[in-house]
Design a protein around this motif. Structure first.
Motif, PDB file in Angstrom:
ATOM      1  N   ALA A 130       0.840  -1.197   0.000  1.00 36.82           N
ATOM      2  CA  ALA A 130       0.000   0.000   0.000  1.00 36.82           C
ATOM      3  C   ALA A 130       0.876   1.248   0.000  1.00 36.82           C
ATOM      4  N   HIS A 131       1.923   1.174   0.788  1.00 42.62           N
ATOM      5  CA  HIS A 131       2.824   2.318   0.901  1.00 42.62           C
ATOM      6  C   HIS A 131       3.509   2.611  -0.429  1.00 42.62           C
ATOM      7  N   LEU A 172       2.443   1.826  -3.316  1.00 44.59           N
ATOM      8  CA  LEU A 172       1.431   2.288  -4.257  1.00 44.59           C
ATOM      9  C   LEU A 172       1.163   3.781  -4.061  1.00 44.59           C
ATOM     10  N   LEU A 173       1.153   4.218  -2.822  1.00 41.26           N
ATOM     11  CA  LEU A 173       0.973   5.644  -2.535  1.00 41.26           C
ATOM     12  C   LEU A 173       2.123   6.436  -3.127  1.00 41.26           C
ATOM     13  N   GLU A 174       3.325   5.930  -2.953  1.00 44.96           N
ATOM     14  CA  GLU A 174       4.507   6.591  -3.493  1.00 44.96           C
ATOM     15  C   GLU A 174       4.398   6.735  -5.017  1.00 44.96           C
ATOM     16  N   THR A 228       1.710   6.695  -6.806  1.00 46.51           N
ATOM     17  CA  THR A 228       0.641   7.618  -7.172  1.00 46.51           C
ATOM     18  C   THR A 228       1.100   9.064  -7.014  1.00 46.51           C
ATOM     19  N   LEU A 229       1.888   9.314  -5.977  1.00 42.43           N
ATOM     20  CA  LEU A 229       2.434  10.654  -5.798  1.00 42.43           C
ATOM     21  C   LEU A 229       3.362  11.017  -6.951  1.00 42.43           C
ATOM     22  N   ASP A 230       4.151  10.039  -7.425  1.00 48.23           N
ATOM     23  CA  ASP A 230       5.008  10.278  -8.589  1.00 48.23           C
ATOM     24  C   ASP A 230       4.172  10.657  -9.800  1.00 48.23           C
ATOM     25  N   GLU A 231       3.090   9.919 -10.007  1.00 42.06           N
ATOM     26  CA  GLU A 231       2.223  10.205 -11.139  1.00 42.06           C
ATOM     27  C   GLU A 231       1.607  11.587 -11.026  1.00 42.06           C
TER      28      GLU A 231
END
Lengths: 245, 245
Positions: free
Chosen positions: B128-129, B131-133, B135-138
């Motif tokens: 999950a962590h 994936l958050l990273e 998504t933040l990159d995107e």
DNA sequence: AATTCCAATTGATCTGGGTCAATGACCTGG
DNA sequence: CCAGGTCATTGACCCAGATCAATTGGAATT
């Protein structure tokens, strides 16, 4: 000049309920958040964080409006996000801010010190999960805005911006569509920076929408939309969406 | 017409190592991922998912290039992302796709069925962590692109796109900057859709960059950049970044 | 070798929005 | 009450990029 630290209000008593972060927290987690929480206010025009700065907190906007902007060396600037009440600021896991965050009017932030917040997040899966959801919402908003910037005419851009603010505003106050009335939280220049236009073009298109009866102005900033659906048509907007960073 | 399901390759033996998802997984998690994983290939022009469709998988691009686009009713389209090998597709927690995903050449995807993936994610905080990273990159990439769309000239836009692809390509092959050579994975029209231009303008500006010696072409799609830093100057790019959705 | 494609280039012309400049409409402070 | 400041409007002109249209150049097909 430095913004005052306000007080330690219990999370449960927070003016906003942290839609963002702890809407689903249980009492223990709320208490834990309370220990690392503080309020802070910023005046109009005051920077909240500057691109590249170390950022030692994350938080939610309680009241007021802030903008997220990016600037080129030659001064061209592009707004990449608009922060309205209940929006979340900051990126867990990143230390430096990527954008300038500036208050457009008096802004009240509810902040959590970053380190303890991250620790809490590591221990509390549903906070991490909620944060992922929020980030995906922001990503959708950013991508919707890419369509606005890349493919819409000036008139459509203005209509899109007004629709988005009106809808966001209306969802707090009244229920459905129809007539909406709201205070524009941005100068013409800020609107231009959001829309990739000049402030002159923004002014002209606002006047044009007024002349065509799609909106009415009271003063410079108070907007009346007699019929939201007509304005949304003008925006060329298929999306029923209505995210806003 | 339907794309073939390929095989059950062990995650550890995957052609790409899932930078995205399981780079830090331990053996057990890798095994668990393997049970819900399959490979699938798409031909050039074939849709991978269509906006609004139910999306029953998430996954990584193994090889090939796909585009993420948004379309208005009147046909105006804007690309909102480019998916290169190792990029992640799909949004845990959302059921419907928000954009059209189309293969621009032969694309191989490594897919996970969504439901089990989400369950795994719920049990495995670091996924999950991660994936958050991602998504933040995107999100950063999307916002960087907002600056390109809103404030850059046609020439700067082309230079930005070429820089971003070249940099991304170079990071896989050679090391530092200097001379870079790569295959352009997009038609002129796709470039135009990414940049908010017309294909004619793209063509003209590519010719102009060629005439000015900033790039050289071999055929229509093979690009040679003699000096990356000169090209990046042309892009007006302050950011050392180099995200690409 | 001739015939279709289709992506790409190039030219000619038009126009939406940028640029530069003047004016108006409020404020706030002296 | 006026002076100075900020924000917004409006006008006149210009140009980057859109639009419309013709041509080129491969690659595939016959």
């Amino acid at each position: 000049m430095a913004a005052p630290v306000l007080s330690h209000v219990k999370c449960a008593d927070c003016p906003i309920r942290h839609r963002a972060v702890c809407a689903r927290c249980n009492a223990d987690e709320l208490d834990e958040l309370d220990t690392v929480k503080y309020y802070r206010s910023y005046e109009a025009g005051q920077p909240i964080v500057w691109s590249g700065d170390q950022m030692d907190f994350v938080g939610s906007v309680v009241s007021g409006v802030a903008t997220l902007t990016q600037t080129m060396e030659d001064g061209r600037t592009q707004m990449v996000g608009l922060l309205l009440p209940s929006d979340f600021v900051g990126r867990p896991g990143r230390d430096a801010a990527a954008y300038n965050v500036v208050a457009t009017n008096t802004v009240m932030m509810c902040c959590f010190r970053k380190k303890p917040f991250e620790e809490l997040m590591a221990r509390t899966p549903h906070i991490a999960h909620r944060l992922l959801e929020m980030t995906l919402d922001e990503l959708d908003a950013a991508r919707e805005w890419m369509l606005v910037l890349g493919r819409k005419t000036a008139r459509e851009k203005i209509a899109s911006l007004l629709s988005i603010i009106a809808r966001r505003d209306a969802s707090l106050n009244n229920g459905p569509l129809g007539r909406v009335e709201f205070e524009l939280p941005l100068t013409r220049e800020a609107m231009a920076d959001y829309l990739g236009l000049t402030l002159e073009t923004v002014s002209r298109q606002v006047s044009a929408l007024k002349k065509d009866g799609l909106i009415a102005l009271e003063g410079k900033r108070h907007i009346i939309v007699p019929d939201m659906s007509r304005l949304m048509d003008e925006a060329g907007d298929d999306s029923d969406g209505g995210y806003l960073v």
